[in-house]
Design a protein around this motif. Structure first.
Motif, mmCIF file in Angstrom:
data_model
loop_
_atom_site.group_PDB
_atom_site.id
_atom_site.type_symbol
_atom_site.label_atom_id
_atom_site.label_comp_id
_atom_site.label_asym_id
_atom_site.label_seq_id
_atom_site.Cartn_x
_atom_site.Cartn_y
_atom_site.Cartn_z
ATOM 1 N N THR A 121 61.559 30.143 56.548
ATOM 2 C CA THR A 121 60.797 31.236 55.949
ATOM 3 C C THR A 121 60.641 30.962 54.467
ATOM 4 O OG1 THR A 121 61.678 32.792 57.581
ATOM 5 C CG2 THR A 121 60.721 33.735 55.571
ATOM 6 N N SER A 122 59.414 31.083 53.982
ATOM 7 C CA SER A 122 59.175 30.857 52.554
ATOM 8 C C SER A 122 59.791 31.980 51.737
ATOM 9 C CB SER A 122 57.666 30.797 52.274
ATOM 10 O OG SER A 122 57.083 32.085 52.403
ATOM 11 N N SER A 123 60.031 31.704 50.477
ATOM 12 C CA SER A 123 60.386 32.769 49.545
ATOM 13 C C SER A 123 59.141 33.636 49.368
ATOM 14 C CB SER A 123 60.808 32.180 48.201
ATOM 15 O OG SER A 123 61.976 31.413 48.350
ATOM 16 N N PRO A 124 59.304 34.901 49.019
ATOM 17 C CA PRO A 124 58.140 35.771 48.893
ATOM 18 C C PRO A 124 57.357 35.566 47.597
ATOM 19 C CG PRO A 124 60.132 37.007 48.466
ATOM 20 C CD PRO A 124 60.568 35.629 48.885
ATOM 21 N N ALA A 125 56.068 35.856 47.679
ATOM 22 C CA ALA A 125 55.183 35.889 46.515
ATOM 23 C C ALA A 125 54.715 37.329 46.345
ATOM 24 C CB ALA A 125 53.999 34.960 46.714
ATOM 25 N N THR A 126 54.461 37.719 45.101
ATOM 26 C CA THR A 126 54.063 39.096 44.800
ATOM 27 C C THR A 126 52.591 39.152 44.409
ATOM 28 O OG1 THR A 126 56.298 39.581 44.022
ATOM 29 C CG2 THR A 126 54.573 41.101 43.341
ATOM 30 N N LEU A 127 51.902 40.176 44.898
ATOM 31 C CA LEU A 127 50.511 40.433 44.537
ATOM 32 C C LEU A 127 50.485 41.546 43.497
ATOM 33 C CD1 LEU A 127 47.490 39.991 44.894
ATOM 34 C CD2 LEU A 127 47.547 41.600 46.820
ATOM 35 N N ASN A 128 49.986 41.226 42.308
ATOM 36 C CA ASN A 128 49.838 42.205 41.229
ATOM 37 C C ASN A 128 48.349 42.478 41.045
ATOM 38 O OD1 ASN A 128 52.676 42.355 40.317
ATOM 39 N ND2 ASN A 128 52.337 40.184 39.950
ATOM 40 N N ILE A 129 48.004 43.742 40.906
ATOM 41 C CA ILE A 129 46.595 44.114 40.798
ATOM 42 C C ILE A 129 46.372 44.923 39.529
ATOM 43 C CG2 ILE A 129 44.674 45.314 41.899
ATOM 44 C CD1 ILE A 129 46.007 44.749 44.591
ATOM 45 N N ASN A 130 45.494 44.410 38.677
ATOM 46 C CA ASN A 130 45.137 45.089 37.436
ATOM 47 C C ASN A 130 44.040 46.112 37.686
ATOM 48 O OD1 ASN A 130 46.921 43.562 35.897
ATOM 49 N ND2 ASN A 130 45.410 41.966 35.524
ATOM 50 N N THR A 131 44.104 47.209 36.955
ATOM 51 C CA THR A 131 43.095 48.258 37.055
ATOM 52 C C THR A 131 41.779 47.774 36.454
ATOM 53 O OG1 THR A 131 44.775 49.962 36.885
ATOM 54 C CG2 THR A 131 42.523 50.629 36.373
ATOM 55 N N VAL A 132 40.711 48.114 37.099
ATOM 56 C CA VAL A 132 39.378 47.846 36.575
ATOM 57 C C VAL A 132 38.752 49.196 36.274
ATOM 58 C CG1 VAL A 132 37.082 46.950 37.108
ATOM 59 C CG2 VAL A 132 39.094 45.754 37.931
ATOM 60 N N LEU A 133 38.264 49.353 35.044
ATOM 61 C CA LEU A 133 37.599 50.610 34.714
ATOM 62 C C LEU A 133 36.264 50.674 35.447
ATOM 63 C CD1 LEU A 133 38.319 50.883 30.912
ATOM 64 C CD2 LEU A 133 39.506 51.992 32.800
ATOM 65 N N LYS A 134 36.067 51.763 36.135
ATOM 66 C CA LYS A 134 34.840 51.950 36.911
ATOM 67 C C LYS A 134 34.311 53.345 36.647
ATOM 68 C CE LYS A 134 36.512 49.175 40.790
ATOM 69 N NZ LYS A 134 36.925 49.222 42.188
ATOM 70 N N ILE A 135 33.024 53.479 36.729
ATOM 71 C CA ILE A 135 32.407 54.803 36.688
ATOM 72 C C ILE A 135 32.064 55.151 38.124
ATOM 73 C CG2 ILE A 135 30.434 56.155 35.906
ATOM 74 C CD1 ILE A 135 30.393 54.411 33.392
ATOM 75 N N PHE A 136 32.737 56.188 38.651
ATOM 76 C CA PHE A 136 32.517 56.584 40.038
ATOM 77 C C PHE A 136 31.285 57.464 40.187
ATOM 78 C CE2 PHE A 136 37.237 55.913 40.420
ATOM 79 C CZ PHE A 136 37.124 54.782 41.200
ATOM 80 N N GLU A 137 31.037 58.296 39.201
ATOM 81 C CA GLU A 137 29.888 59.185 39.246
ATOM 82 C C GLU A 137 29.038 58.920 38.021
ATOM 83 O OE1 GLU A 137 29.690 63.754 39.689
ATOM 84 O OE2 GLU A 137 31.396 63.065 40.897
ATOM 85 N N GLN A 138 27.828 58.423 38.216
ATOM 86 C CA GLN A 138 26.922 58.099 37.115
ATOM 87 C C GLN A 138 26.248 59.378 36.607
ATOM 88 O OE1 GLN A 138 26.593 55.158 35.703
ATOM 89 N NE2 GLN A 138 27.891 54.059 37.148
ATOM 90 N N PRO A 139 25.776 59.367 35.354
ATOM 91 C CA PRO A 139 25.085 60.559 34.837
ATOM 92 C C PRO A 139 23.728 60.726 35.519
ATOM 93 C CG PRO A 139 24.959 58.781 33.238
ATOM 94 C CD PRO A 139 25.852 58.311 34.349
ATOM 95 N N ASN A 140 23.318 61.969 35.655
ATOM 96 C CA ASN A 140 22.006 62.281 36.236
ATOM 97 C C ASN A 140 20.991 62.473 35.123
ATOM 98 O OD1 ASN A 140 22.835 62.387 38.993
ATOM 99 N ND2 ASN A 140 23.805 64.351 38.574
ATOM 100 N N ASN A 141 19.717 62.166 35.419
ATOM 101 C CA ASN A 141 18.642 62.449 34.476
ATOM 102 C C ASN A 141 18.518 63.963 34.327
ATOM 103 O OD1 ASN A 141 17.974 59.737 34.126
ATOM 104 N ND2 ASN A 141 16.607 59.760 35.896
ATOM 105 N N LEU A 142 18.233 64.416 33.115
ATOM 106 C CA LEU A 142 18.090 65.848 32.859
ATOM 107 C C LEU A 142 16.739 66.127 32.221
ATOM 108 C CD1 LEU A 142 21.604 66.665 31.287
ATOM 109 C CD2 LEU A 142 20.853 67.075 33.639
#
Length: 174
Positions: A121-142
């Motif tokens: 059995t191999s020694s374990p490897a770790t998965l690290n995940i960095n946050t990515v800034l995202k815009i989930f809701e875009q602005p609407n035209n007014l």
């Protein structure tokens, strides 16, 4: 002693002439399998990850990847975000920080070799995940009348973000 040749000489029987020598025989030592440690990975949220191992020793390898999400080691099956669970390379697609960050991965390798058969059995490897800034809701035209108050709104990835609104008056961004 691996690869050395051996033979036997027989002497000492009263009334016999000379020496009898056996044919030569070679000793081959079959080594148990060894598996390398997969490399720790750091990816961005929603990215793809790939872990792999190299194996040496008696051939005819069977691979099985396992994951530890903090609750113990579990066997991985192909499907969903996983592929290659029974190969030397495990792939994870669209790994989300909320699910995969900090998880560990290892590979159990069995040899069904004709002589010894072994596993490692191999020694374990770790998965690290960095946050990515995202815009989930875009602005609407007014559409607004002169002197009306307006509110453009967006929704980001987490609390505590700094927002800077800009506008373009035709001469560039301000």
């Amino acid at each position: 002693v691996d690869g050395e040749t051996y033979y036997c000489e027989v002497t000492g029987i009263v009334g016999s002439c000379g020496t009898a020598t056996s044919e030569k025989a070679t000793l081959t030592i079959i080594k148990g399998i060894k598996v390398t440690k997969p490399i720790d990975l750091t990816i961005t949220d929603g990215g793809n990850a790939s872990f792999s191992v190299s194996v040496s020793g008696e051939p005819d390898y069977k691979y099985q990847w396992e994951e530890n999400d903090g609750t113990g080691w579990k066997t991985i099956s192909d499907g969903g975000k996983y592929s290659g669970a029974k190969t030397f390379e495990l792939k994870i697609t669209n790994a989300l920080k909320a699910v995969f960050d900090g998880n560990q991965y290892r590979c159990v390798v069995n040899s069904t070799g004709a002589v010894c058969g072994s596993n490692a059995t191999s020694s374990p490897a770790t998965l690290n995940i960095n946050t990515v800034l995202k815009i989930f809701e875009q602005p609407n035209n007014l559409v607004a009348c002169l002197d009306d108050a307006i509110d453009f709104e967006i929704t980001g990835t987490s609390a505590g973000l700094d927002y800077v609104w800009e506008y373009n008056d035709g001469r560039g961004t301000w």
